[in-house]
Design an enzyme around this catalytic site. Structure first.
Site, PDB file in Angstrom:
ATOM      1  N   ARG A  58      -8.903  -6.601   7.161  1.00  0.00           N
ATOM      2  CA  ARG A  58      -9.608  -5.445   7.696  1.00  0.00           C
ATOM      3  C   ARG A  58     -11.071  -5.516   7.293  1.00  0.00           C
ATOM      4  NH1 ARG A  58      -5.269  -2.822   9.486  1.00  0.00           N
ATOM      5  NH2 ARG A  58      -3.561  -2.205   8.136  1.00  0.00           N
ATOM      6  N   ASP A  92       5.720   8.655  10.993  1.00  0.00           N
ATOM      7  CA  ASP A  92       6.300   9.513   9.956  1.00  0.00           C
ATOM      8  C   ASP A  92       5.528  10.817   9.756  1.00  0.00           C
ATOM      9  OD1 ASP A  92       4.180   7.956   8.943  1.00  0.00           O
ATOM     10  OD2 ASP A  92       4.898   8.171   6.892  1.00  0.00           O
ATOM     11  N   LYS A 128      -0.504  12.506   2.915  1.00  0.00           N
ATOM     12  CA  LYS A 128      -1.334  12.927   4.029  1.00  0.00           C
ATOM     13  C   LYS A 128      -0.450  13.682   5.015  1.00  0.00           C
ATOM     14  CE  LYS A 128      -1.561   8.233   5.921  1.00  0.00           C
ATOM     15  NZ  LYS A 128      -1.093   7.252   4.928  1.00  0.00           N
ATOM     16  N   ASP A 153       1.492  10.062  13.779  1.00  0.00           N
ATOM     17  CA  ASP A 153       2.133   8.740  13.744  1.00  0.00           C
ATOM     18  C   ASP A 153       3.641   8.809  13.508  1.00  0.00           C
ATOM     19  OD1 ASP A 153       2.165   9.419  11.055  1.00  0.00           O
ATOM     20  OD2 ASP A 153       1.830   7.372  10.379  1.00  0.00           O
ATOM     21  N   SER A 169       6.006   3.966   8.884  1.00  0.00           N
ATOM     22  CA  SER A 169       4.831   4.695   9.374  1.00  0.00           C
ATOM     23  C   SER A 169       4.477   4.389  10.816  1.00  0.00           C
ATOM     24  CB  SER A 169       3.654   4.416   8.445  1.00  0.00           C
ATOM     25  OG  SER A 169       2.585   5.243   8.765  1.00  0.00           O
ATOM     26  N   HIS A 170       3.294   3.851  11.020  1.00  0.00           N
ATOM     27  CA  HIS A 170       2.768   3.601  12.363  1.00  0.00           C
ATOM     28  C   HIS A 170       3.246   2.263  12.939  1.00  0.00           C
ATOM     29  CE1 HIS A 170       0.450   2.021   9.149  1.00  0.00           C
ATOM     30  NE2 HIS A 170       0.001   1.077   9.954  1.00  0.00           N
ATOM     31  N   THR A 229      -7.605   2.170  -1.449  1.00  0.00           N
ATOM     32  CA  THR A 229      -6.801   2.515  -0.272  1.00  0.00           C
ATOM     33  C   THR A 229      -5.359   2.836  -0.666  1.00  0.00           C
ATOM     34  OG1 THR A 229      -8.161   1.167   1.155  1.00  0.00           O
ATOM     35  CG2 THR A 229      -5.912   1.563   1.880  1.00  0.00           C
ATOM     36  N   GLU A 232      -9.933   6.626   6.055  1.00  0.00           N
ATOM     37  CA  GLU A 232     -10.443   6.276   7.380  1.00  0.00           C
ATOM     38  C   GLU A 232      -9.307   5.960   8.365  1.00  0.00           C
ATOM     39  OE1 GLU A 232      -9.867   2.994   8.578  1.00  0.00           O
ATOM     40  OE2 GLU A 232      -8.806   2.665   6.681  1.00  0.00           O
ATOM     41  N   SER A 233      -8.118   5.675   7.831  1.00  0.00           N
ATOM     42  CA  SER A 233      -6.996   5.250   8.663  1.00  0.00           C
ATOM     43  C   SER A 233      -6.227   6.452   9.214  1.00  0.00           C
ATOM     44  CB  SER A 233      -6.072   4.363   7.834  1.00  0.00           C
ATOM     45  OG  SER A 233      -5.698   5.033   6.637  1.00  0.00           O
ATOM     46  N   LYS A 267      10.056   3.976   0.389  1.00  0.00           N
ATOM     47  CA  LYS A 267       9.196   4.176  -0.776  1.00  0.00           C
ATOM     48  C   LYS A 267       9.708   5.327  -1.607  1.00  0.00           C
ATOM     49  CE  LYS A 267       5.708   7.188   1.222  1.00  0.00           C
ATOM     50  NZ  LYS A 267       4.330   7.432   1.533  1.00  0.00           N
ATOM     51  N   THR A 305       0.833  -1.205   0.000  1.00  0.00           N
ATOM     52  CA  THR A 305       0.000   0.000   0.000  1.00  0.00           C
ATOM     53  C   THR A 305       0.868   1.256   0.000  1.00  0.00           C
ATOM     54  OG1 THR A 305      -1.543  -1.236   1.405  1.00  0.00           O
ATOM     55  CG2 THR A 305      -1.969   1.104   1.139  1.00  0.00           C
ATOM     56  N   ARG A 356       7.763  -2.625   2.910  1.00  0.00           N
ATOM     57  CA  ARG A 356       7.898  -2.692   4.369  1.00  0.00           C
ATOM     58  C   ARG A 356       8.287  -4.096   4.779  1.00  0.00           C
ATOM     59  NH1 ARG A 356       3.107   1.227   6.534  1.00  0.00           N
ATOM     60  NH2 ARG A 356       3.874   2.976   5.322  1.00  0.00           N
ATOM     61  N   ASP A 387       2.374  11.531   8.988  1.00  0.00           N
ATOM     62  CA  ASP A 387       1.319  11.756   7.997  1.00  0.00           C
ATOM     63  C   ASP A 387      -0.087  11.459   8.531  1.00  0.00           C
ATOM     64  OD1 ASP A 387       1.735   9.027   8.017  1.00  0.00           O
ATOM     65  OD2 ASP A 387       2.002   8.820   5.845  1.00  0.00           O
ATOM     66  N   ARG A 388      -0.188  10.716   9.632  1.00  0.00           N
ATOM     67  CA  ARG A 388      -1.523  10.443  10.180  1.00  0.00           C
ATOM     68  C   ARG A 388      -1.863  11.414  11.299  1.00  0.00           C
ATOM     69  NH1 ARG A 388      -2.736   4.039  10.424  1.00  0.00           N
ATOM     70  NH2 ARG A 388      -1.899   3.559   8.378  1.00  0.00           N
TER      71      ARG A 388
HETATM   72  C1  VG1 Z   1      -2.862   1.265   5.781  1.00  0.00           C
HETATM   73  C2  VG1 Z   1      -4.133   2.072   5.719  1.00  0.00           C
HETATM   74  C3  VG1 Z   1      -4.136   2.950   4.473  1.00  0.00           C
HETATM   75  C4  VG1 Z   1      -2.890   3.830   4.468  1.00  0.00           C
HETATM   76  C5  VG1 Z   1      -1.663   2.960   4.599  1.00  0.00           C
HETATM   77  C6  VG1 Z   1      -0.398   3.794   4.708  1.00  0.00           C
HETATM   78  O1  VG1 Z   1      -2.786   0.404   4.676  1.00  0.00           O
HETATM   79  O2  VG1 Z   1      -5.259   1.235   5.725  1.00  0.00           O
HETATM   80  O3  VG1 Z   1      -5.312   3.725   4.460  1.00  0.00           O
HETATM   81  O4  VG1 Z   1      -2.819   4.573   3.280  1.00  0.00           O
HETATM   82  O5  VG1 Z   1      -1.746   2.145   5.754  1.00  0.00           O
HETATM   83  O6  VG1 Z   1      -0.455   4.661   5.804  1.00  0.00           O
HETATM   84  P1  VG1 Z   1      -3.201  -1.162   4.748  1.00  0.00           P
HETATM   85  O7  VG1 Z   1      -2.906  -1.701   3.380  1.00  0.00           O
HETATM   86  O8  VG1 Z   1      -2.396  -1.775   5.841  1.00  0.00           O
HETATM   87  O9  VG1 Z   1      -4.663  -1.176   5.088  1.00  0.00           O
HETATM   88  V1  VG1 Z   1       0.948   5.136   6.582  1.00  0.00           V
HETATM   89  O10 VG1 Z   1       0.612   6.265   7.659  1.00  0.00           O
HETATM   90  O11 VG1 Z   1       1.706   3.829   6.523  1.00  0.00           O
HETATM   91  O12 VG1 Z   1       1.938   5.849   5.405  1.00  0.00           O
HETATM   92 CO    CO Z   2       2.269   7.168   8.374  1.00  0.00          CO
END
Ligand code: VG1
Ligand code: CO
Length: 545
Positions: A498, A281, A378, A279, A114-115, A346, A366-367, A127, A19, A23, A283-284
């Site tokens: 999910r 990085d 984001k 989060d 990310s998170h 997504t 939504e995330s 990425k 996504t 990772r 972005d959330r």
């Molecule tokens: C998750 C979220 C998605 C988001 C992605 C990256 O992906 O659902 O909405 O864009 O993380 O966010 P997945 O495939 O695990 O549902 V982040 O803050 O990693 O850059």
């Molecule tokens: Co992030």
């Protein structure tokens, strides 16, 4: 004098970006040649004309520094003319996107998972973002992936350990390396989008009180600069603003589970008018008011509804977009505003074309992801400034804003059930089973509501016509309620299923429930029709947000 080395290597078969980039566990990245292969593949996917300037930075997690040294050695050996690196290797994801845009770079490399937690036994990620600052579209990630499957060698120029103190500049062969401030350009950008004078008056005088939790992650320095230095917020309202390689041992995911301390404070006498977290990085974002949680889907809808409070949007929103699983709250606002609302798969990469084409100015997932057309990622701190602007301009509390919104547009009771730690084939079987049983499922009903259709979401990009199939299975009810199933594309070991649940309530006297409670039965129905228990062994979701 060292010379460029050509290193023989062999392809790894598991370098398919998900996504949001590649990772994996840190230990996977630490294997000889693993990161190198991927970085060389990124370079190989760049056209000759696209090798002038690249931005490199990450969220500061464990392995960030080592990775940057390796990346610099490969970029120098490949003759990239100029590389901009964040101070100490640190740049939030939206800050990378901004730097790419501000400097006219050809793209950037973002290091983050990310998170996901950080540390020697935890996660790392990489990425590539394109020249508009957006995560590379699938056409490019596919090219990178293809290259990782055939790579035989990469180029590297051995360099002394590069000191990444701000202001340092180097010349290595044909490459200029500049170490830039992590925060300056991003903070400057924010001043062009918001009315900092008005915000500072309200915040420094305590008229609108804010607390922010950086979760020991990358936004610490950004929060200190913007909320404290520029807006006058007292340091006591900034939590966990010292970044650490393992995020203080926590999970830098801003939700009610992992941002638990903030949650508790906002639900207690220590609550402030606004509470927010970001989060790993940056972005959330999670937005809360006194005794109130704002679901990310509602947050998106309310920012659209009150876009006139945000100077960036005063010239008009034009259009908005949400990822498919995100609730339909913003659709109703867009309809009232008379602007289009696009529904994408997504992942932020799907918003890039819409933003570049000027079709939308506000997007969200939504995330806990929201952003505007100022970058192509984001943006957590930006979302907090949006909410601050709305509170300052309307003089209403978060709770009042939500209640007025629900009264006018109805409420999407929304939540997500995650089934983590599944065996990949079992998780796949759930998705396959849903499609195989689509007709039978479509004949069922839930709480007297009939199902209109069961389908698999396919996206046709309205800008370039590219098709992305299999983006999640939807159970669509006749009254607009929805269940969506998809597999996570950001995990590093086992699979995560999910399940997204949305029920729309219009009756005023029915608006005061807890969203998790409200959706409990629908969650059971979702569990049962998809045969999750039988196929995966999981009797209940592991996380509900
Ligand atoms: C998750 C979220 C998605 C988001 C992605 C990256 O992906 O659902 O909405 O864009 O993380 O966010 P997945 O495939 O695990 O549902 V982040 O803050 O990693 O850059
Ligand atoms: Co992030």
């Amino acid at each position: 004098m060292e010379t460029i080395q050509t290193i023989q290597t062999r392809p790894f078969t598991d370098q398919k970006p998900g996504t949001s980039g590649l990772r994996k566990k840190v230990r996977v990245f630490q294997q000889p040649h693993y990161l190198q292969n991927f970085v060389q593949s990124i370079v190989d996917a760049l056209p000759e004309s696209g090798r002038q300037r690249l931005v490199v930075g990450g969220d500061g997690r464990f392995y960030n520094r080592e990775a940057i040294q390796i990346i610099l050695e490969i970029l120098v050996a490949n003759g990239i003319r100029e590389v901009l690196v964040g101070e100490g290797g640190i740049l939030s994801t939206p800050a990378v996107s901004n730097l790419i845009r501000q400097t006219g770079a050809d793209g950037g490399i973002v290091l983050s998972a990310s998170h996901n937690p950080g540390g020697p036994d935890e996660d790392f990620g990489i990425k590539f973002n394109n020249a508009s600052g957006a995560p590379a579209p699938e056409s490019v990630t596919q090219k990178i992936f293809d290259s990782t499957r055939s790579i035989q060698q990469y180029r590297r120029m051995p360099l002394p350990p590069v000191d990444l103190s701000a202001g340092r500049s180097y010349r290595f062969l044909d490459t200029d390396v500049h170490v830039v401030s992590s925060v300056d350009d991003y903070a400057r950008l924010m001043t062009t989008l918001f009315d900092f004078d008005r915000l500072r008056d309200a915040v420094s005088q305590g008229r609108v009180n804010l607390q922010f939790d950086a979760m020991h992650a990358v936004t610490g320095p950004y929060a200190r600069r913007i909320f404290h230095d520029m807006l006058g917020l007292k340091p006591a309202f900034l939590h966990n603003v010292s970044p650490s390689e393992d995020f203080g041992g926590g999970h830098p995911d801003p939700n009610r589970v992992h941002a638990h301390d903030l949650w508790e404070r906002m639900m207690s006498a220590q609550a402030t008018d606004l509470g927010a977290a970001s989060d790993g990085d940056g972005d959330r974002n999670m937005i809360m008011g006194r005794n109130t949680f704002v679901s990310p889907s509602d947050s998106l809808a309310l920012i659209a509804e009150h876009s006139a409070c945000i100077p960036q949007f005063r010239s008009g929103l034009i259009g908005v977009a949400r990822s498919m699983p995100t609730s339909t709250a913003i659709d109703r606002v867009a309809a009232a505003l008379g602007i289009p609302c696009y529904e994408t798969p997504t992942g932020w990469k799907f918003f890039g074309n819409l933003l570049d084409a000027g079709k939308v100015r506000l997007c969200g997932e939504e995330s806990f992801g929201t952003s505007g057309d100022h970058v192509r990622e984001k943006d957590g701190v930006w979302a907090v400034l949006c909410w601050l602007s709305i509170l300052v301009e309307t003089g209403l509390s978060v709770q009042e804003l939500l209640q007025r919104h629900w009264a006018r547009f109805g409420r999407s009771y929304y939540c997500r059930h995650d089934y983590e730690g599944l065996a990949a084939p079992a998780a796949e079987a759930v998705m396959q089973g849903l499609l195989a049983d689509a007709d039978t499922i479509a004949r069922q009903s839930f709480a007297g509501n009939a199902i209109a259709k069961v389908d698999s979401f396919t996206y046709a990009d309205p800008v370039d016509g590219s098709i992305s199939a299999n983006q999640g299975v939807r159970i669509l009810f006749e009254n607009g309620n929805r269940i969506v199933y998809r597999l996570s594309g950001t995990g590093t070991d086992s699979a995560t299923l999910r399940v997204y649940l949305e029920q729309i309530e219009q009756r005023m006297d029915h608006l005061q429930h807890d969203a998790l409670e409200f959706n409990r039965e629908l969650g059971r129905f979702a569990h049962q029709v998809a045969q999750i228990g039988a196929l995966t062994g999981a009797q209940a979701p592991s996380v509900m947000t």
